[in-house]
Design a protein around this motif. Structure first.
Motif, short mmCIF file in Angstrom:
data_model
loop_
_atom_site.label_atom_id
_atom_site.label_comp_id
_atom_site.label_asym_id
_atom_site.label_seq_id
_atom_site.Cartn_x
_atom_site.Cartn_y
_atom_site.Cartn_z
N ASN A 148 0.82 -1.20 0.00
CA ASN A 148 0.00 0.00 0.00
C ASN A 148 0.86 1.26 0.00
OD1 ASN A 148 -2.76 1.27 0.37
ND2 ASN A 148 -1.71 2.09 2.16
N LEU A 149 1.93 1.25 0.79
CA LEU A 149 2.81 2.42 0.85
C LEU A 149 3.51 2.66 -0.49
CD1 LEU A 149 4.36 1.83 4.38
CD2 LEU A 149 3.01 3.82 3.70
N LEU A 150 3.84 1.58 -1.19
CA LEU A 150 4.53 1.71 -2.47
C LEU A 150 3.59 2.15 -3.59
CD1 LEU A 150 6.88 -1.42 -2.43
CD2 LEU A 150 7.53 0.98 -2.13
N THR A 151 2.34 1.70 -3.53
CA THR A 151 1.41 1.99 -4.63
C THR A 151 0.56 3.22 -4.39
OG1 THR A 151 -0.23 0.47 -3.65
CG2 THR A 151 1.27 -0.43 -5.31
N ALA A 152 0.23 3.49 -3.12
CA ALA A 152 -0.67 4.60 -2.83
C ALA A 152 0.06 5.89 -2.47
CB ALA A 152 -1.62 4.22 -1.68
N SER A 153 1.36 5.81 -2.26
CA SER A 153 2.14 6.99 -1.89
C SER A 153 3.08 7.37 -3.02
CB SER A 153 2.95 6.71 -0.61
OG SER A 153 2.11 6.28 0.43
N ASN A 154 3.40 8.64 -3.10
CA ASN A 154 4.28 9.10 -4.18
C ASN A 154 5.57 9.70 -3.64
OD1 ASN A 154 3.33 11.44 -3.08
ND2 ASN A 154 2.36 12.22 -4.93
N PHE A 155 5.89 9.45 -2.37
CA PHE A 155 7.09 10.04 -1.81
C PHE A 155 8.35 9.22 -2.12
CE2 PHE A 155 5.34 7.33 1.50
CZ PHE A 155 6.44 6.63 1.95
N LEU A 156 8.16 8.00 -2.65
CA LEU A 156 9.31 7.19 -3.03
C LEU A 156 9.49 7.25 -4.54
CD1 LEU A 156 9.08 3.95 -0.85
CD2 LEU A 156 10.72 5.80 -0.65
N ASP A 157 10.63 7.74 -4.98
CA ASP A 157 10.93 7.84 -6.40
C ASP A 157 11.19 6.44 -6.97
OD1 ASP A 157 12.91 8.08 -8.76
OD2 ASP A 157 12.20 10.13 -8.51
N ARG A 158 10.42 6.04 -7.97
CA ARG A 158 10.54 4.69 -8.52
C ARG A 158 11.92 4.44 -9.14
NH1 ARG A 158 5.98 1.47 -9.73
NH2 ARG A 158 4.06 2.32 -8.85
N ASP A 159 12.52 5.47 -9.72
CA ASP A 159 13.84 5.29 -10.33
C ASP A 159 14.92 5.15 -9.27
OD1 ASP A 159 12.79 5.47 -12.91
OD2 ASP A 159 12.96 7.67 -12.93
N ARG A 160 14.80 5.93 -8.21
CA ARG A 160 15.82 5.90 -7.15
C ARG A 160 15.72 4.62 -6.33
NH1 ARG A 160 19.00 9.51 -4.17
NH2 ARG A 160 19.20 9.03 -1.94
#
Length: 204
Positions: free
Chosen positions: A187-199
């Motif tokens: 949920n944190l990975l899909t519903a939040s945008n504070f983690l940059d997918r590239d980084r």
């Protein structure tokens, strides 16, 4: 006759296996200020199918204990008298939820849920990150540079700001890696945008 008996037996076994699918956990806790003639409900969230609601009875000492059969980990909501609502994740462990029960913003305490512990820890880290004194200073410096239209200085401040910001986000990423796959992590990975997918590509 034997054939009919065999068919009936197989159907009974299939029904028994179906009814025992999943696992059982205990949901318990205390309500500080129960409402007379009120109802406590356990609702499974994100489920359209009817029949996913359970009524929980409160004991005379204001405590409750309910066995809940779980087919897969997920989000649930305790509805205390239509007044106070508590969302949480049920997985394999028993969970304790203590509330006031008479105030939408009243006291809430959740114990025994590793997923909720993770969510709370992530929220704590991100809050501390946003309140970092250096980030506050950089924000003020950026506003001053923008007022002077000093684009070079603005770019420098942005770079330093992101470096400080990423220090906190790195802590969150490390925490999610340590936790491993779970409802909270997904949920944190899909519903939040504070983690940059590239980084943080190795988390996705």
């Amino acid at each position: 006759m034997k054939k009919l008996f065999l068919i009936g037996f197989i159907a009974w076994v299939s029904f028994s296996c179906e009814s025992e699918k999943g696992w059982q956990v205990t949901l318990h806790g205390t309500v500080g200020f129960p409402q007379a003639n009120g109802v406590i409900k356990l609702e499974q969230l994100n489920v359209i199918t009817e029949g996913k609601e359970q009524i929980i009875e409160l004991n005379k000492d204001y405590t409750y204990s309910q066995k809940v059969r779980i087919e897969e980990p997920g989000y649930y909501r305790l509805n205390f008298y239509g007044t106070q609502f508590v969302d949480f994740i049920i997985d394999k462990s028993d969970i304790e939820v203590n509330v006031d029960g008479n105030d939408p913003n009243g006291f809430v305490e959740i114990k025994g849920s590793p997923d909720m512990d993770l969510v709370n820890k992530v929220q704590e880290i991100t809050a501390e990150n946003q309140q970092n004194p250096r980030m506050v200073e950089l924000n003020d410096e950026f506003n001053k540079a923008r007022a002077l239209n000093d684009k070079a200085r603005m770019e420098e401040i942005q770079e330093e700001y992101m470096a400080v910001y990423n220090q906190g986000i790195d802590k969150v990423a490390a925490l999610l890696k340590e936790q491993g796959p779970s409802v909270a992590v997904i949920n944190l990975l899909t519903a939040s945008n504070f983690l940059d997918r590239d980084r943080y590509f190795d988390l996705y």
